[in-house]
Design a protein around this motif. Structure first.
Motif, PDB file in Angstrom:
ATOM      1  N   SER A  20       0.826  -1.211   0.000  1.00 28.01           N
ATOM      2  CA  SER A  20       0.000   0.000   0.000  1.00 28.01           C
ATOM      3  C   SER A  20       0.858   1.258   0.000  1.00 28.01           C
ATOM      4  N   SER A  21       1.966   1.240   0.748  1.00 25.28           N
ATOM      5  CA  SER A  21       2.826   2.416   0.816  1.00 25.28           C
ATOM      6  C   SER A  21       3.590   2.631  -0.484  1.00 25.28           C
ATOM      7  N   PHE A  22       4.105   1.565  -1.063  1.00 26.56           N
ATOM      8  CA  PHE A  22       4.840   1.693  -2.316  1.00 26.56           C
ATOM      9  C   PHE A  22       3.941   2.198  -3.438  1.00 26.56           C
ATOM     10  N   LEU A  23       2.717   1.672  -3.483  1.00 31.40           N
ATOM     11  CA  LEU A  23       1.783   2.069  -4.537  1.00 31.40           C
ATOM     12  C   LEU A  23       1.141   3.425  -4.266  1.00 31.40           C
ATOM     13  N   GLY A  24       1.195   3.895  -3.020  1.00 31.74           N
ATOM     14  CA  GLY A  24       0.592   5.182  -2.680  1.00 31.74           C
ATOM     15  C   GLY A  24      -0.921   5.151  -2.681  1.00 31.74           C
ATOM     16  N   ILE A  25      -1.486   3.968  -2.413  1.00 34.98           N
ATOM     17  CA  ILE A  25      -2.936   3.809  -2.512  1.00 34.98           C
ATOM     18  C   ILE A  25      -3.604   3.633  -1.155  1.00 34.98           C
ATOM     19  N   GLY A  26      -2.813   3.404  -0.099  1.00 36.36           N
ATOM     20  CA  GLY A  26      -3.409   3.259   1.221  1.00 36.36           C
ATOM     21  C   GLY A  26      -4.298   2.044   1.350  1.00 36.36           C
ATOM     22  N   GLY A  27      -3.823   0.899   0.954  1.00 35.67           N
ATOM     23  CA  GLY A  27      -4.607  -0.322   1.137  1.00 35.67           C
ATOM     24  C   GLY A  27      -4.882  -1.029  -0.168  1.00 35.67           C
ATOM     25  N   GLY A  28      -6.045  -0.778  -0.725  1.00 33.84           N
ATOM     26  CA  GLY A  28      -6.365  -1.388  -2.001  1.00 33.84           C
ATOM     27  C   GLY A  28      -7.058  -2.728  -1.887  1.00 33.84           C
ATOM     28  N   PRO A  29      -7.420  -3.309  -3.020  1.00 29.25           N
ATOM     29  CA  PRO A  29      -8.178  -4.562  -3.043  1.00 29.25           C
ATOM     30  C   PRO A  29      -7.445  -5.734  -2.412  1.00 29.25           C
ATOM     31  N   ILE A  30      -6.107  -5.705  -2.424  1.00 29.13           N
ATOM     32  CA  ILE A  30      -5.346  -6.835  -1.913  1.00 29.13           C
ATOM     33  C   ILE A  30      -5.642  -7.068  -0.433  1.00 29.13           C
ATOM     34  N   ASN A  31      -5.892  -5.985   0.333  1.00 33.05           N
ATOM     35  CA  ASN A  31      -6.244  -6.135   1.752  1.00 33.05           C
ATOM     36  C   ASN A  31      -7.450  -7.033   1.929  1.00 33.05           C
ATOM     37  N   LEU A  32      -8.487  -6.766   1.138  1.00 29.74           N
ATOM     38  CA  LEU A  32      -9.727  -7.521   1.282  1.00 29.74           C
ATOM     39  C   LEU A  32      -9.529  -8.983   0.947  1.00 29.74           C
ATOM     40  N   ALA A  33      -8.847  -9.262  -0.163  1.00 36.44           N
ATOM     41  CA  ALA A  33      -8.618 -10.641  -0.580  1.00 36.44           C
ATOM     42  C   ALA A  33      -7.827 -11.408   0.480  1.00 36.44           C
ATOM     43  N   VAL A  34      -6.820 -10.758   1.050  1.00 36.09           N
ATOM     44  CA  VAL A  34      -6.001 -11.399   2.092  1.00 36.09           C
ATOM     45  C   VAL A  34      -6.834 -11.688   3.338  1.00 36.09           C
ATOM     46  N   LEU A  35      -7.658 -10.745   3.758  1.00 33.63           N
ATOM     47  CA  LEU A  35      -8.487 -10.947   4.944  1.00 33.63           C
ATOM     48  C   LEU A  35      -9.562 -12.002   4.707  1.00 33.63           C
ATOM     49  N   PHE A  36     -10.106 -12.049   3.484  1.00 36.72           N
ATOM     50  CA  PHE A  36     -11.057 -13.098   3.141  1.00 36.72           C
ATOM     51  C   PHE A  36     -10.403 -14.471   3.266  1.00 36.72           C
ATOM     52  N   TYR A  37      -9.246 -14.625   2.621  1.00 36.37           N
ATOM     53  CA  TYR A  37      -8.620 -15.943   2.491  1.00 36.37           C
ATOM     54  C   TYR A  37      -7.941 -16.421   3.779  1.00 36.37           C
ATOM     55  N   PHE A  38      -7.095 -15.572   4.373  1.00 40.69           N
ATOM     56  CA  PHE A  38      -6.297 -16.015   5.521  1.00 40.69           C
ATOM     57  C   PHE A  38      -7.063 -15.995   6.841  1.00 40.69           C
ATOM     58  N   PHE A  39      -8.133 -15.180   6.918  1.00 36.80           N
ATOM     59  CA  PHE A  39      -8.817 -15.027   8.206  1.00 36.80           C
ATOM     60  C   PHE A  39     -10.315 -15.331   8.149  1.00 36.80           C
ATOM     61  N   SER A  40     -10.813 -15.769   6.989  1.00 35.24           N
ATOM     62  CA  SER A  40     -12.214 -16.174   6.829  1.00 35.24           C
ATOM     63  C   SER A  40     -13.198 -15.101   7.301  1.00 35.24           C
ATOM     64  N   MET A  41     -12.868 -13.832   7.039  1.00 40.83           N
ATOM     65  CA  MET A  41     -13.765 -12.739   7.437  1.00 40.83           C
ATOM     66  C   MET A  41     -14.840 -12.525   6.380  1.00 40.83           C
ATOM     67  N   ASP A  42     -16.034 -12.079   6.817  1.00 43.03           N
ATOM     68  CA  ASP A  42     -17.042 -11.686   5.849  1.00 43.03           C
ATOM     69  C   ASP A  42     -16.692 -10.284   5.327  1.00 43.03           C
ATOM     70  N   SER A  43     -17.422  -9.820   4.341  1.00 38.58           N
ATOM     71  CA  SER A  43     -17.045  -8.595   3.628  1.00 38.58           C
ATOM     72  C   SER A  43     -16.997  -7.359   4.516  1.00 38.58           C
ATOM     73  N   LYS A  44     -17.999  -7.165   5.374  1.00 35.24           N
ATOM     74  CA  LYS A  44     -18.056  -5.960   6.194  1.00 35.24           C
ATOM     75  C   LYS A  44     -17.016  -5.994   7.320  1.00 35.24           C
ATOM     76  N   THR A  45     -16.792  -7.175   7.897  1.00 30.49           N
ATOM     77  CA  THR A  45     -15.763  -7.298   8.931  1.00 30.49           C
ATOM     78  C   THR A  45     -14.379  -7.069   8.326  1.00 30.49           C
TER      79      THR A  45
END
Length: 259
Positions: free
Chosen positions: A150-175
């Protein structure tokens, strides 16, 4: 006129970012790349400040709500994200010193690759068995990687955060969205402090920064209000269409780098 345009872009981007958890910079950065004519370092800094303002607003407004950040795993991810934010900023400065055009190309190529990867995961998400990582060291490393990107891209997060939280932590979308904003808060905060301490703040117009930050605060406020009224399915749909828009803008910006 450009300042007004940037203000409106920031409101829209951070509203969507606040709902979906992508932060908003993933929209602000490529749109400004395409329209502002500013140097890549200036755009990254302005985008990062805007996203930081939005995440602070969103986290404050989430206090007392039904959704909560996971105290242990969320904080470990955020700490890793803070360290990653500093590392990502150092990486950005290293690549930028090798040539201005090179850093822009690297950002666009990485953004396209990550977004397409997340899009592929999203389309097949129901068929993919997720994990439930609890190991503290693993949480720190995952947060570190997210912070660097996120820091290198200057985007402050991005879609990759959501995919990682979905896959590695089994979170639902809002959580996942709320925990993603928590990570972004730490990573962008660390990146901003590193920029100030190292005196590598790029030149910018204060009126532009003020307008963008104001847009980020408004977007964070509006985004949290909408999020409370939306279910996970609606957030998923918004996230899917956002991925398509981001990919299209990033491809356009990559083509412009060679002209």
């Amino acid at each position: 006129m450009q300042t007004l345009f940037d203000f409106l872009v920031c409101i829209i981007a951070t509203t969507i970012g606040g709902i979906s958890g992508v932060g908003g910079g993933v929209i602000i950065k490529p749109v400004m790349d395409a329209t502002s004519g500013l140097p890549v370092a200036t755009i990254s800094f302005l985008s990062g400040c805007t996203v930081l303002a939005m995440t602070i607003t969103s986290m404050v407004r989430s206090i007392g709500g039904e959704l909560k950040v996971e105290p242990r795993r969320g904080t470990l991810l955020a700490i890793g994200g803070a360290v990653g934010g500093i590392v990502g900023k150092e990486l950005f400065e290293l690549v930028r010193s090798a040539g201005g055009a090179m850093v822009s190309v690297a950002q666009q190529v990485l953004m396209i690759a990550l977004t397409l990867g997340v899009l592929a995961y999203t389309l097949n998400r129901t068929r993919i068995r997720t994990l439930d990582v609890k190991n503290g060291a693993a949480c720190l490393v995952i947060g570190l990687v997210l912070g660097v990107l996120s820091s290198f891209l200057g985007i402050g997060g991005g879609p990759i955060n959501l995919a990682v939280l979905f896959y590695f932590f089994s979170m639902d979308s809002k959580t996942a969205a709320l925990n993603s904003l928590y990570i972004i808060l730490f990573s962008q905060g660390a990146s901003f402090l590193n920029t100030v301490v190292r005196n590598t703040v790029p030149q910018f117009e204060w009126t532009v920064l003020a307008a963008m930050v104001a847009g980020g605060v408004l977007g964070g406020t509006i985004g949290r209000s909408f999020s409370r009224r939306m279910d996970n399915r609606a957030v998923d749909r918004l996230f899917f269409w956002l991925l398509l828009v981001i990919t299209g803008i990033s491809v356009y910006n990559l083509v412009r780098c060679f002209h």
